[in-house]
Design an enzyme around this catalytic site. Sequence first.
Site, PDB file in Angstrom:
ATOM      1  N   ARG A  34       0.821  -1.213   0.000  1.00  0.00           N
ATOM      2  CA  ARG A  34       0.000   0.000   0.000  1.00  0.00           C
ATOM      3  C   ARG A  34       0.858   1.268   0.000  1.00  0.00           C
ATOM      4  O   ARG A  34       0.434   2.308   0.509  1.00  0.00           O
ATOM      5  CB  ARG A  34      -0.968   0.012   1.182  1.00  0.00           C
ATOM      6  CG  ARG A  34      -2.024  -1.084   1.090  1.00  0.00           C
ATOM      7  CD  ARG A  34      -3.014  -0.989   2.240  1.00  0.00           C
ATOM      8  NE  ARG A  34      -3.970  -2.084   2.195  1.00  0.00           N
ATOM      9  CZ  ARG A  34      -4.575  -2.604   3.259  1.00  0.00           C
ATOM     10  NH1 ARG A  34      -4.325  -2.115   4.462  1.00  0.00           N
ATOM     11  NH2 ARG A  34      -5.431  -3.588   3.140  1.00  0.00           N
ATOM     12  N   ARG A  38      -2.797   6.300  -0.257  1.00  0.00           N
ATOM     13  CA  ARG A  38      -3.140   6.358   1.155  1.00  0.00           C
ATOM     14  C   ARG A  38      -2.430   7.450   1.938  1.00  0.00           C
ATOM     15  O   ARG A  38      -3.019   8.479   2.232  1.00  0.00           O
ATOM     16  CB  ARG A  38      -2.912   4.998   1.825  1.00  0.00           C
ATOM     17  CG  ARG A  38      -3.698   3.894   1.162  1.00  0.00           C
ATOM     18  CD  ARG A  38      -3.756   2.632   1.988  1.00  0.00           C
ATOM     19  NE  ARG A  38      -4.695   2.779   3.105  1.00  0.00           N
ATOM     20  CZ  ARG A  38      -5.030   1.778   3.893  1.00  0.00           C
ATOM     21  NH1 ARG A  38      -4.488   0.600   3.724  1.00  0.00           N
ATOM     22  NH2 ARG A  38      -5.877   1.964   4.864  1.00  0.00           N
ATOM     23  N   ARG A  47      -6.110  12.223  -6.649  1.00  0.00           N
ATOM     24  CA  ARG A  47      -7.313  11.377  -6.684  1.00  0.00           C
ATOM     25  C   ARG A  47      -8.560  12.115  -6.219  1.00  0.00           C
ATOM     26  O   ARG A  47      -9.660  11.561  -6.196  1.00  0.00           O
ATOM     27  CB  ARG A  47      -7.101  10.154  -5.782  1.00  0.00           C
ATOM     28  CG  ARG A  47      -7.060   8.855  -6.571  1.00  0.00           C
ATOM     29  CD  ARG A  47      -7.590   7.691  -5.786  1.00  0.00           C
ATOM     30  NE  ARG A  47      -9.011   7.795  -5.504  1.00  0.00           N
ATOM     31  CZ  ARG A  47      -9.619   7.093  -4.559  1.00  0.00           C
ATOM     32  NH1 ARG A  47      -8.928   6.285  -3.785  1.00  0.00           N
ATOM     33  NH2 ARG A  47     -10.912   7.234  -4.367  1.00  0.00           N
ATOM     34  N   ASP A  83      -6.938  -2.510  -7.065  1.00  0.00           N
ATOM     35  CA  ASP A  83      -7.634  -3.098  -5.926  1.00  0.00           C
ATOM     36  C   ASP A  83      -7.941  -4.549  -6.268  1.00  0.00           C
ATOM     37  O   ASP A  83      -8.137  -4.888  -7.440  1.00  0.00           O
ATOM     38  CB  ASP A  83      -8.930  -2.352  -5.617  1.00  0.00           C
ATOM     39  CG  ASP A  83      -9.538  -2.791  -4.291  1.00  0.00           C
ATOM     40  OD1 ASP A  83      -9.208  -2.201  -3.244  1.00  0.00           O
ATOM     41  OD2 ASP A  83     -10.334  -3.761  -4.306  1.00  0.00           O
ATOM     42  N   TYR A 158     -15.238 -11.958   0.165  1.00  0.00           N
ATOM     43  CA  TYR A 158     -15.963 -10.726  -0.170  1.00  0.00           C
ATOM     44  C   TYR A 158     -17.271 -11.032  -0.878  1.00  0.00           C
ATOM     45  O   TYR A 158     -18.314 -10.427  -0.589  1.00  0.00           O
ATOM     46  CB  TYR A 158     -15.096  -9.826  -1.052  1.00  0.00           C
ATOM     47  CG  TYR A 158     -14.121  -8.969  -0.276  1.00  0.00           C
ATOM     48  CD1 TYR A 158     -14.572  -8.025   0.637  1.00  0.00           C
ATOM     49  CD2 TYR A 158     -12.750  -9.088  -0.473  1.00  0.00           C
ATOM     50  CE1 TYR A 158     -13.683  -7.227   1.346  1.00  0.00           C
ATOM     51  CE2 TYR A 158     -11.849  -8.300   0.231  1.00  0.00           C
ATOM     52  CZ  TYR A 158     -12.322  -7.374   1.139  1.00  0.00           C
ATOM     53  OH  TYR A 158     -11.440  -6.597   1.844  1.00  0.00           O
TER      54      TYR A 158
END
Length: 351
Positions: A34, A38, A47, A83, A158
């Site tokens: 990551r 972030r 973004r 992702d 998920y």
Amino acid sequence: MPTTPAADERLADSAFLRACRGQEVPHTPVWFMRQAGRSLPEYRKVREGTAMLEACARPELVTEITLQPVRRHGVDAAIYFSDIVVPLKAIGIDLDIVPGVGPVVARPFRTRADLERLRPLEDGDVSYVTEAVRLLTAELGGTPLIGFAGAPFTLASYLVEGGPSRNHEHTKALMYGDPQLWSDLLDRLADVTGAFLRVQIEAGASAVQLFDSWVGALSPADYRTRVRPASEKVFRAVAGYGVPRIHFGVGTGELLDQLGDAGADVVGVDWRVPLDEAARRTGHAKPLQGNLDPAVLFAPREAVEEQAAAVLDAARDVPAHIFNLGHGVLPTTDPDALTRLVEFVHTRTAR
């Protein structure tokens, strides 16, 4: 734009790829899960106003975000910005990434009829990935690009839960209650994941990482019989390309031997198991990646360096070591702490 022969030579001789192959390195290579996004203010700026899944489908934006930590921190490898649910979205699964929650599936998978919603992933479904990887490899030159995908178990969780889960109750109910449907679901997801990794490799990725974020919720016996065959299928799908394959999961201390045996060339270790113990559990047979606790980066510089040194010391006798965190960069991490950490590891391990 294809990479030049000079760039290919620099890639092959990069510290990261040498470590993945268990070869001598000029210093311990560093990258962070990551790292692309972030914690970086430049990421938040670029973004702004763009939803996550939309950002993942814009090659120029993906390129810029992926390059940001390479420019700022001087890491030894870039990780493709995406992702794990991107390939599911690409084959038509109705899902979204909800800020503060994570991936949310509109219609959770619970029956055999739901299986028909999982069609094969074709190259054209993710043409934006091919374009972005090609743009990136042209920019990165001798810095390796790591492609990645979510492992079948985590994607299944998920889909079955409908979103993030603490206890995975619906997932385990399906796994135990309808073993054949569970097996078929993971098998189809293995095909999708293998195809997604293949697209990235063929476009120019130098290595790939399979993230099994939730598989630590399983016992070793359940992993061996109900999950590992699907992960093995993913690794077999890309074995012929000759690029290093990394396998990482969270809370997987009891599964480390199996993560390697599933087909990985490098085993990622979270912060709960020291690297010398991880080496013992993997039979001293694989390079290891990890494993500073991400929360340590909030401590003063001296404490960060003390803990990083302990990780390096624990890795002294492993076959090869790639320094990383034991999970992803936390969103409020000070970017300067990451830059200092890269410099510390490089300096302390210079050969």
